[in-house]
Design a protein around this motif. Structure first.
Motif, mmCIF file in Angstrom:
data_model
loop_
_atom_site.group_PDB
_atom_site.id
_atom_site.type_symbol
_atom_site.label_atom_id
_atom_site.label_comp_id
_atom_site.label_asym_id
_atom_site.label_seq_id
_atom_site.Cartn_x
_atom_site.Cartn_y
_atom_site.Cartn_z
ATOM 1 N N VAL A 15 -2.515 0.481 -0.639
ATOM 2 C CA VAL A 15 -3.088 -0.397 0.097
ATOM 3 C C VAL A 15 -3.419 -1.669 -0.607
ATOM 4 C CG1 VAL A 15 -5.080 -1.326 1.840
ATOM 5 C CG2 VAL A 15 -4.259 1.232 1.749
ATOM 6 N N GLY A 17 -4.533 -6.012 -0.310
ATOM 7 C CA GLY A 17 -5.221 -6.958 0.254
ATOM 8 C C GLY A 17 -5.776 -8.156 -0.465
ATOM 9 N N PHE A 45 -13.816 1.068 2.813
ATOM 10 C CA PHE A 45 -12.925 1.881 3.526
ATOM 11 C C PHE A 45 -13.672 3.071 4.020
ATOM 12 C CE2 PHE A 45 -10.107 -0.531 0.694
ATOM 13 C CZ PHE A 45 -9.171 -0.844 1.580
ATOM 14 N N VAL A 101 -11.905 -0.601 8.046
ATOM 15 C CA VAL A 101 -12.207 -1.634 7.003
ATOM 16 C C VAL A 101 -13.339 -2.521 7.214
ATOM 17 C CG1 VAL A 101 -10.950 -3.253 5.534
ATOM 18 C CG2 VAL A 101 -9.697 -1.269 6.492
ATOM 19 N N THR A 103 -15.360 -5.916 5.361
ATOM 20 C CA THR A 103 -15.330 -6.670 4.309
ATOM 21 C C THR A 103 -16.942 -7.196 3.915
ATOM 22 O OG1 THR A 103 -14.971 -8.644 5.601
ATOM 23 C CG2 THR A 103 -13.085 -7.758 4.560
ATOM 24 N N ILE A 116 -7.119 0.851 10.203
ATOM 25 C CA ILE A 116 -5.883 0.796 9.530
ATOM 26 C C ILE A 116 -5.381 2.405 9.565
ATOM 27 C CG2 ILE A 116 -5.962 -1.096 8.174
ATOM 28 C CD1 ILE A 116 -6.472 0.810 5.433
ATOM 29 N N LEU A 130 -3.479 -5.639 4.139
ATOM 30 C CA LEU A 130 -4.645 -5.678 4.998
ATOM 31 C C LEU A 130 -4.450 -7.006 5.926
ATOM 32 C CD1 LEU A 130 -7.572 -4.536 2.828
ATOM 33 C CD2 LEU A 130 -6.221 -3.427 4.406
ATOM 34 N N ALA A 134 -4.513 -6.561 9.849
ATOM 35 C CA ALA A 134 -5.829 -6.869 10.689
ATOM 36 C C ALA A 134 -5.325 -7.479 12.113
ATOM 37 C CB ALA A 134 -6.695 -7.921 9.709
#
Length: 297
Positions: A15, A17, A45, A101, A103, A116, A130, A134
């Protein structure tokens, strides 16, 4: 923590991002446009369900703990290895499965939470990104929106599809030509340059005009199963020495005697090889048309 004995096989996916923030223009560059900076923060995650492993080793249920990873100075998601060594590809390997996910940005509004699904097909060469994963949240009364990256990917995919279609069309035309005996585009000019030893024409699949210079004695290898009516024209020139021979073991000619190329230095001969459905026949053009030196009875 002690390594497991007889552990089951746990598949992983990569993964990747990157999160940046736009700030008012600074004096770091000449323009007056907003500048992009890597944003500080973390990405969390959380697996949505356990993973049952039964394919190899002792069956086991993997109960995953949340994984919280930082962003580096350029905004890349990094694990302990890529944070410690900038030469490593930024990102993280996660066990396959579905994740939520989140942030966490101390100085900015977080990206809305999304989900995801990580698979073993996500590699460092083809990671789960990512930004692409999204969802797009549409403003009120907005019915359609296209991200720039989506448009670019669509254009690239369309270009690749067009290239594949053209290649398939050319291949189909060649198959039709070979199977049906239809010559497309007349003769194909084939420049062989200096030739000595073997002139390999065994792969020729179209009518050919072959130009060559004899720098030694030459033996010709012809296609074994051409379509009836296939024509190969040889335009051969002697080199500055001359006296070179050209032999075609699998061909027949008038009176059962194969012709001989013009022997003088730089002399040019033109032979036509025609497949009549059974044999290759040699026909000689112009001044080199020969009278046999012996008869085949």
């Amino acid at each position: 923590m002690v390594e497991l004995t007889d552990p089951p096989v746990l598949e992983h996916g990569f993964v990747q991002g990157r999160f940046v923030t736009a700030v008012a223009d600074t004096l770091d560059d000449e323009d007056r446009y907003p500048d992009l900076r890597g944003i500080s923060g973390n990405v969390r995650f959380t697996a949505t369900q356990p993973v049952n492993l039964v394919s190899a080793g002792t069956p086991a249920t993997v109960v995953q703990q949340p994984v919280v990873l930082p962003l580096n100075a350029d905004g890349w998601l990094v694990d302990a290895h890529s944070e410690d060594d900038p030469a490593r590809t930024p990102g993280v390997w996660l066990a396959v499965g579905r994740y939520t996910v989140q942030t966490i940005f101390p100085s900015a509004t977080p990206v809305p939470q999304f989900s995801i699904e990580v698979t073993s097909e996500h590699t460092k060469e083809s990671p789960l990104n990512l930004t692409l994963a999204a969802p797009i949240i549409l403003p009120p009364r907005t019915t359609e929106v296209t991200r720039v990256i989506d448009r670019q990917l669509a254009q690239e995919a369309a270009g690749e599809a067009q290239s594949h279609a053209e290649a398939a069309s050319q291949a189909a035309a060649m198959v039709d030509e070979i199977a049906g005996g239809v010559e497309a585009g007349g003769f194909l000019l084939d420049q062989r340059g200096n030739v000595s030893g073997t002139l390999d024409l065994s792969e020729v699949a179209r009518n050919h005009y072959v130009h060559l210079t004899l720098t030694g004695d030459v033996t010709v290898a012809l296609p074994e199963s051409p379509i009836p009516g296939r024509i190969i024209t040889l335009v051969m020139a002697q080199d500055a020495t001359g006296g070179r021979s050209l032999t075609i073991p699998d061909a027949l000619s008038a009176y059962g005697v194969l012709p001989v190329p013009a022997q003088g230095a730089n002399a040019v001969s033109e032979w036509h090889l025609v497949f009549d459905g059974v044999d290759w026949k040699v026909r000689v053009s112009g001044t080199d048309d020969m009278t046999p030196t012996e008869w085949s009875v």
